[in-house]
Write a protein that holds these residues in place. Structure first.
Motif, PDB file in Angstrom:
ATOM      1  N   GLU A   9       8.995   4.575   1.951  1.00 26.12           N
ATOM      2  CA  GLU A   9       8.254   4.702   3.209  1.00 26.12           C
ATOM      3  C   GLU A   9       8.006   3.334   3.835  1.00 26.12           C
ATOM      4  O   GLU A   9       8.124   3.175   5.052  1.00 26.12           O
ATOM      5  CB  GLU A   9       6.915   5.401   2.980  1.00 26.12           C
ATOM      6  CG  GLU A   9       7.029   6.879   2.711  1.00 26.12           C
ATOM      7  CD  GLU A   9       5.678   7.520   2.468  1.00 26.12           C
ATOM      8  OE1 GLU A   9       4.632   6.836   2.594  1.00 26.12           O
ATOM      9  OE2 GLU A   9       5.659   8.714   2.142  1.00 26.12           O
ATOM     10  N   THR A  10       7.675   2.350   3.016  1.00 24.93           N
ATOM     11  CA  THR A  10       7.409   1.004   3.516  1.00 24.93           C
ATOM     12  C   THR A  10       8.686   0.365   4.044  1.00 24.93           C
ATOM     13  O   THR A  10       8.675  -0.297   5.085  1.00 24.93           O
ATOM     14  CB  THR A  10       6.791   0.129   2.411  1.00 24.93           C
ATOM     15  OG1 THR A  10       5.589   0.772   1.958  1.00 24.93           O
ATOM     16  CG2 THR A  10       6.432  -1.242   2.923  1.00 24.93           C
ATOM     17  N   GLU A  11       9.791   0.569   3.361  1.00 22.25           N
ATOM     18  CA  GLU A  11      11.073   0.029   3.831  1.00 22.25           C
ATOM     19  C   GLU A  11      11.494   0.676   5.145  1.00 22.25           C
ATOM     20  O   GLU A  11      12.088   0.019   6.000  1.00 22.25           O
ATOM     21  CB  GLU A  11      12.148   0.222   2.767  1.00 22.25           C
ATOM     22  CG  GLU A  11      11.942  -0.660   1.552  1.00 22.25           C
ATOM     23  CD  GLU A  11      12.877  -0.344   0.408  1.00 22.25           C
ATOM     24  OE1 GLU A  11      13.641   0.648   0.496  1.00 22.25           O
ATOM     25  OE2 GLU A  11      12.845  -1.080  -0.591  1.00 22.25           O
ATOM     26  N   ALA A  12      11.174   1.951   5.329  1.00 21.92           N
ATOM     27  CA  ALA A  12      11.529   2.659   6.558  1.00 21.92           C
ATOM     28  C   ALA A  12      10.647   2.254   7.733  1.00 21.92           C
ATOM     29  O   ALA A  12      11.077   2.309   8.889  1.00 21.92           O
ATOM     30  CB  ALA A  12      11.440   4.169   6.338  1.00 21.92           C
ATOM     31  N   ALA A  13       9.410   1.852   7.453  1.00 23.30           N
ATOM     32  CA  ALA A  13       8.467   1.470   8.510  1.00 23.30           C
ATOM     33  C   ALA A  13       7.731   0.199   8.091  1.00 23.30           C
ATOM     34  O   ALA A  13       6.538   0.240   7.749  1.00 23.30           O
ATOM     35  CB  ALA A  13       7.483   2.604   8.757  1.00 23.30           C
ATOM     36  N   PRO A  14       8.410  -0.947   8.130  1.00 20.45           N
ATOM     37  CA  PRO A  14       7.795  -2.184   7.636  1.00 20.45           C
ATOM     38  C   PRO A  14       6.601  -2.678   8.446  1.00 20.45           C
ATOM     39  O   PRO A  14       5.833  -3.521   7.967  1.00 20.45           O
ATOM     40  CB  PRO A  14       8.938  -3.197   7.676  1.00 20.45           C
ATOM     41  CG  PRO A  14       9.909  -2.651   8.644  1.00 20.45           C
ATOM     42  CD  PRO A  14       9.767  -1.156   8.593  1.00 20.45           C
ATOM     43  N   ASP A  15       6.388  -2.145   9.649  1.00 19.68           N
ATOM     44  CA  ASP A  15       5.240  -2.551  10.468  1.00 19.68           C
ATOM     45  C   ASP A  15       4.071  -1.578  10.374  1.00 19.68           C
ATOM     46  O   ASP A  15       3.090  -1.717  11.108  1.00 19.68           O
ATOM     47  CB  ASP A  15       5.668  -2.701  11.929  1.00 19.68           C
ATOM     48  CG  ASP A  15       6.646  -3.849  12.113  1.00 19.68           C
ATOM     49  OD1 ASP A  15       6.582  -4.818  11.333  1.00 19.68           O
ATOM     50  OD2 ASP A  15       7.476  -3.768  13.034  1.00 19.68           O
ATOM     51  N   ASP A  16       4.159  -0.609   9.489  1.00 17.62           N
ATOM     52  CA  ASP A  16       3.105   0.398   9.323  1.00 17.62           C
ATOM     53  C   ASP A  16       2.116  -0.051   8.249  1.00 17.62           C
ATOM     54  O   ASP A  16       2.440  -0.063   7.062  1.00 17.62           O
ATOM     55  CB  ASP A  16       3.730   1.733   8.949  1.00 17.62           C
ATOM     56  CG  ASP A  16       2.717   2.859   8.796  1.00 17.62           C
ATOM     57  OD1 ASP A  16       1.516   2.652   9.067  1.00 17.62           O
ATOM     58  OD2 ASP A  16       3.138   3.961   8.397  1.00 17.62           O
ATOM     59  N   TRP A  17       0.918  -0.414   8.670  1.00 14.82           N
ATOM     60  CA  TRP A  17      -0.066  -0.921   7.721  1.00 14.82           C
ATOM     61  C   TRP A  17      -0.420   0.130   6.670  1.00 14.82           C
ATOM     62  O   TRP A  17      -0.636  -0.205   5.506  1.00 14.82           O
ATOM     63  CB  TRP A  17      -1.335  -1.409   8.425  1.00 14.82           C
ATOM     64  CG  TRP A  17      -2.188  -0.304   8.985  1.00 14.82           C
ATOM     65  CD1 TRP A  17      -2.126   0.217  10.234  1.00 14.82           C
ATOM     66  CD2 TRP A  17      -3.199   0.434   8.290  1.00 14.82           C
ATOM     67  NE1 TRP A  17      -3.033   1.242  10.372  1.00 14.82           N
ATOM     68  CE2 TRP A  17      -3.715   1.385   9.189  1.00 14.82           C
ATOM     69  CE3 TRP A  17      -3.716   0.379   6.996  1.00 14.82           C
ATOM     70  CZ2 TRP A  17      -4.723   2.278   8.843  1.00 14.82           C
ATOM     71  CZ3 TRP A  17      -4.725   1.268   6.651  1.00 14.82           C
ATOM     72  CH2 TRP A  17      -5.220   2.200   7.563  1.00 14.82           C
ATOM     73  N   ALA A  18      -0.461   1.400   7.070  1.00 16.57           N
ATOM     74  CA  ALA A  18      -0.839   2.457   6.134  1.00 16.57           C
ATOM     75  C   ALA A  18       0.210   2.621   5.033  1.00 16.57           C
ATOM     76  O   ALA A  18      -0.132   2.897   3.875  1.00 16.57           O
ATOM     77  CB  ALA A  18      -1.057   3.774   6.868  1.00 16.57           C
ATOM     78  N   ALA A  19       1.478   2.451   5.386  1.00 12.73           N
ATOM     79  CA  ALA A  19       2.537   2.521   4.372  1.00 12.73           C
ATOM     80  C   ALA A  19       2.365   1.404   3.354  1.00 12.73           C
ATOM     81  O   ALA A  19       2.520   1.612   2.146  1.00 12.73           O
ATOM     82  CB  ALA A  19       3.912   2.449   5.032  1.00 12.73           C
ATOM     83  N   TRP A  20       2.048   0.195   3.835  1.00 14.94           N
ATOM     84  CA  TRP A  20       1.818  -0.934   2.931  1.00 14.94           C
ATOM     85  C   TRP A  20       0.607  -0.683   2.036  1.00 14.94           C
ATOM     86  O   TRP A  20       0.604  -1.039   0.860  1.00 14.94           O
ATOM     87  CB  TRP A  20       1.636  -2.229   3.718  1.00 14.94           C
ATOM     88  CG  TRP A  20       2.936  -2.805   4.140  1.00 14.94           C
ATOM     89  CD1 TRP A  20       3.538  -2.683   5.361  1.00 14.94           C
ATOM     90  CD2 TRP A  20       3.827  -3.569   3.317  1.00 14.94           C
ATOM     91  NE1 TRP A  20       4.746  -3.338   5.343  1.00 14.94           N
ATOM     92  CE2 TRP A  20       4.946  -3.898   4.114  1.00 14.94           C
ATOM     93  CE3 TRP A  20       3.778  -4.023   2.007  1.00 14.94           C
ATOM     94  CZ2 TRP A  20       6.010  -4.652   3.625  1.00 14.94           C
ATOM     95  CZ3 TRP A  20       4.836  -4.770   1.535  1.00 14.94           C
ATOM     96  CH2 TRP A  20       5.933  -5.080   2.325  1.00 14.94           C
TER      97      TRP A  20
END
Length: 55
Positions: A16-27
């Motif tokens: 999920e983080t690799e797919a959306a690297p600008d998503d703070w919630a994923a991080w």
């Protein structure tokens, strides 16, 4: 959390983080997965990234 469950969750949250690297919630979710797996250093790093993106 059981180690095997943490490892399974980790793969999902990393993807999920690799797919959306600008998503703070994923991080943040990735940080929790690292913490559950016992990798505190990477958990802190992922948390710092989540905080920086959320600001």
């Amino acid at each position: 959390m059981v180690r095997a469950a943490a490892d399974a969750a980790f793969a999902r949250y990393r993807a999920e983080t690799e797919a959306a690297p600008d998503d703070w919630a994923a991080w943040y979710r990735l940080a929790l997965a690292y913490d559950a797996a016992g990798d505190r250093r990477r958990a802190r790093r992922a948390t710092r990234t989540a905080i920086a993106l959320h600001e």
